[in-house]
Design a protein around this motif. Structure first.
Motif, PDB file in Angstrom:
ATOM      1  N   TYR A 213      19.611  51.153  69.058  1.00 24.39           N
ATOM      2  CA  TYR A 213      18.457  51.911  69.512  1.00 24.39           C
ATOM      3  C   TYR A 213      17.220  51.266  68.959  1.00 24.39           C
ATOM      4  O   TYR A 213      16.421  51.083  69.313  1.00 24.39           O
ATOM      5  CB  TYR A 213      18.632  53.184  69.369  1.00 24.39           C
ATOM      6  N   ARG A 214      17.369  51.014  67.471  1.00 22.88           N
ATOM      7  CA  ARG A 214      16.351  50.459  66.661  1.00 22.88           C
ATOM      8  C   ARG A 214      15.989  49.062  67.222  1.00 22.88           C
ATOM      9  O   ARG A 214      14.834  48.502  67.078  1.00 22.88           O
ATOM     10  CB  ARG A 214      16.573  50.549  65.246  1.00 22.88           C
ATOM     11  N   GLU A 215      17.023  48.333  67.872  1.00 24.77           N
ATOM     12  CA  GLU A 215      16.801  47.058  68.500  1.00 24.77           C
ATOM     13  C   GLU A 215      16.505  47.025  69.802  1.00 24.77           C
ATOM     14  O   GLU A 215      16.328  45.877  70.576  1.00 24.77           O
ATOM     15  CB  GLU A 215      18.073  46.424  68.335  1.00 24.77           C
ATOM     16  N   GLY A 216      16.065  48.195  70.442  1.00 23.61           N
ATOM     17  CA  GLY A 216      15.370  48.245  71.776  1.00 23.61           C
ATOM     18  C   GLY A 216      16.318  49.029  72.774  1.00 23.61           C
ATOM     19  O   GLY A 216      15.678  48.822  73.947  1.00 23.61           O
ATOM     20  N   MET A 217      17.536  49.289  72.614  1.00 28.47           N
ATOM     21  CA  MET A 217      18.333  49.949  73.719  1.00 28.47           C
ATOM     22  C   MET A 217      17.672  51.344  74.162  1.00 28.47           C
ATOM     23  O   MET A 217      17.573  51.904  72.979  1.00 28.47           O
ATOM     24  CB  MET A 217      19.808  49.828  73.325  1.00 28.47           C
ATOM     25  N   SER A 218      17.755  51.641  75.312  1.00 25.29           N
ATOM     26  CA  SER A 218      17.505  53.132  75.389  1.00 25.29           C
ATOM     27  C   SER A 218      18.403  53.771  75.633  1.00 25.29           C
ATOM     28  O   SER A 218      18.475  55.205  75.420  1.00 25.29           O
ATOM     29  CB  SER A 218      16.522  53.223  76.749  1.00 25.29           C
ATOM     30  N   ARG A 219      19.789  53.580  75.960  1.00 26.91           N
ATOM     31  CA  ARG A 219      20.927  53.958  76.297  1.00 26.91           C
ATOM     32  C   ARG A 219      22.033  53.291  75.740  1.00 26.91           C
ATOM     33  O   ARG A 219      22.046  51.887  75.519  1.00 26.91           O
ATOM     34  CB  ARG A 219      21.008  54.290  77.724  1.00 26.91           C
ATOM     35  N   LEU A 220      23.046  54.170  75.366  1.00 25.42           N
ATOM     36  CA  LEU A 220      24.326  53.361  74.715  1.00 25.42           C
ATOM     37  C   LEU A 220      25.564  53.653  75.515  1.00 25.42           C
ATOM     38  O   LEU A 220      25.878  55.029  75.265  1.00 25.42           O
ATOM     39  CB  LEU A 220      24.351  53.914  73.240  1.00 25.42           C
ATOM     40  N   LEU A 233      20.010  45.540  79.742  1.00 20.30           N
ATOM     41  CA  LEU A 233      20.874  44.539  79.943  1.00 20.30           C
ATOM     42  C   LEU A 233      20.278  43.332  79.236  1.00 20.30           C
ATOM     43  O   LEU A 233      21.212  42.466  78.618  1.00 20.30           O
ATOM     44  CB  LEU A 233      21.375  44.293  81.373  1.00 20.30           C
ATOM     45  N   THR A 234      19.155  42.968  79.544  1.00 17.24           N
ATOM     46  CA  THR A 234      18.388  41.806  78.766  1.00 17.24           C
ATOM     47  C   THR A 234      18.632  41.940  77.333  1.00 17.24           C
ATOM     48  O   THR A 234      18.950  40.836  76.755  1.00 17.24           O
ATOM     49  CB  THR A 234      16.977  41.597  79.420  1.00 17.24           C
ATOM     50  N   CYS A 235      18.090  43.033  76.807  1.00 15.76           N
ATOM     51  CA  CYS A 235      18.124  43.295  75.540  1.00 15.76           C
ATOM     52  C   CYS A 235      19.738  43.157  75.056  1.00 15.76           C
ATOM     53  O   CYS A 235      19.875  42.699  73.837  1.00 15.76           O
ATOM     54  CB  CYS A 235      17.838  44.857  75.244  1.00 15.76           C
TER      55      CYS A 235
END
Length: 275
Positions: A213-220, A233-235
């Protein structure tokens, strides 16, 4: 007036969701992916179980998606350890289960010759739902209840904001896998929560959350989920280039695109441009 309405959550607008009778449950199983929604669902379940005096009936289950042929985890690195740490924070039993048939989700994808999509979510059905139902069977056998069905509550961190299908769900429903030996109540304790409410609870508890999440993902979910947004997906491809390359190789070998509107090759190209 409009600004005030935007501040209302679904829970404010619809009122409190119903809660299953936790005191009557023989086992309360919380399905934990290690993501933010299941993390808060776990915290909410513990809070309400404590009020009913039944925290000792909770067990946390993590359905692991396995390791690819090249040795990469389908899930984000550290997910399993984080889910275990989150369970241990509350002093709860933690169990891990995997598909007995497939070594990983990618093994299943390669065997099927195509990636999952919105209408063919065999990833969820085979790698999670079936695995969790088998775990419930194990738990019911251990309980050894006779004369009536064992009462199981399965808690899932689904939120209405994530999809139309989830928005249409009731907060509590009966699992079709219920039988004469067990009744399974599906409970979505954070169904009507907003993303803001989820993060507020996480920060209030102080329980660690996933680094992605800290690296830019909104969902896991799984690291490269066909149902994820293009930005996620790009992240993910930027953060896990070796896994993305293995997915691209599978895409070439099967002749099936990762997604009809977005190939893994295109995702990798976007990730490279974003660096």
């Amino acid at each position: 007036m409009t600004a005030q309405l935007e501040l209302l959550s679904a829970r404010d607008a619809l009122g409190p969701d119903p809660i299953p009778d936790l005191a009557a449950a023989d086992r309360i199983i919380v399905s934990s992916s290690g993501g933010k929604d299941s993390q808060v669902a776990l915290d909410e379940t513990v809070r309400l179980a404590d009020a009913a005096g039944v925290r000792d009936r909770i067990v946390v289950l993590h359905c692991d998606l396995g390791v690819t042929p090249r040795g990469h985890t389908i899930e984000w690195p550290g997910t399993l350890d984080l889910a275990r740490a989150q369970a241990e924070h509350y002093g709860l039993s933690f169990e891990v289960r995997r598909s007995a048939k497939w070594e990983s989700l990618l093994h299943r994808i390669r065997a099927r010759g195509r990636f999952p999509n919105l209408f063919n979510r065999y990833c969820t059905a085979e790698m999670k739902r079936n695995v969790s139902r088998k775990f419930i069977t194990e738990q019911v056998a251990q309980l050894g209840i006779t004369g009536r069905p064992a009462r199981v509550v399965l808690c899932l961190g689904l939120r209405a904001a994530e999809s139309r299908n989830r928005a249409a769900k009731p907060p509590i429903e009966r699992d079709p896998a219920s039988s004469g030996r067990r009744t399974i109540t599906l409970w979505y304790p954070v169904l009507r929560w907003s993303t803001e409410e989820v993060w507020e609870r996480i920060h209030a508890t102080g329980v660690p959350y996933h680094w992605a999440y800290r690296e830019g993902m909104s969902r896991l979910s799984c690291s490269l989920c066909p149902l994820a947004s293009a930005s996620d997906l790009t992240c993910a491809a930027r953060l896990r280039p070796e896994l993305a390359a293995e997915y691209a190789e599978t895409e070439r070998e099967t002749g099936s695109p990762f997604r009809r509107d977005l190939t893994m090759a295109e995702i990798i190209e976007r990730a490279g441009a974003a660096v």
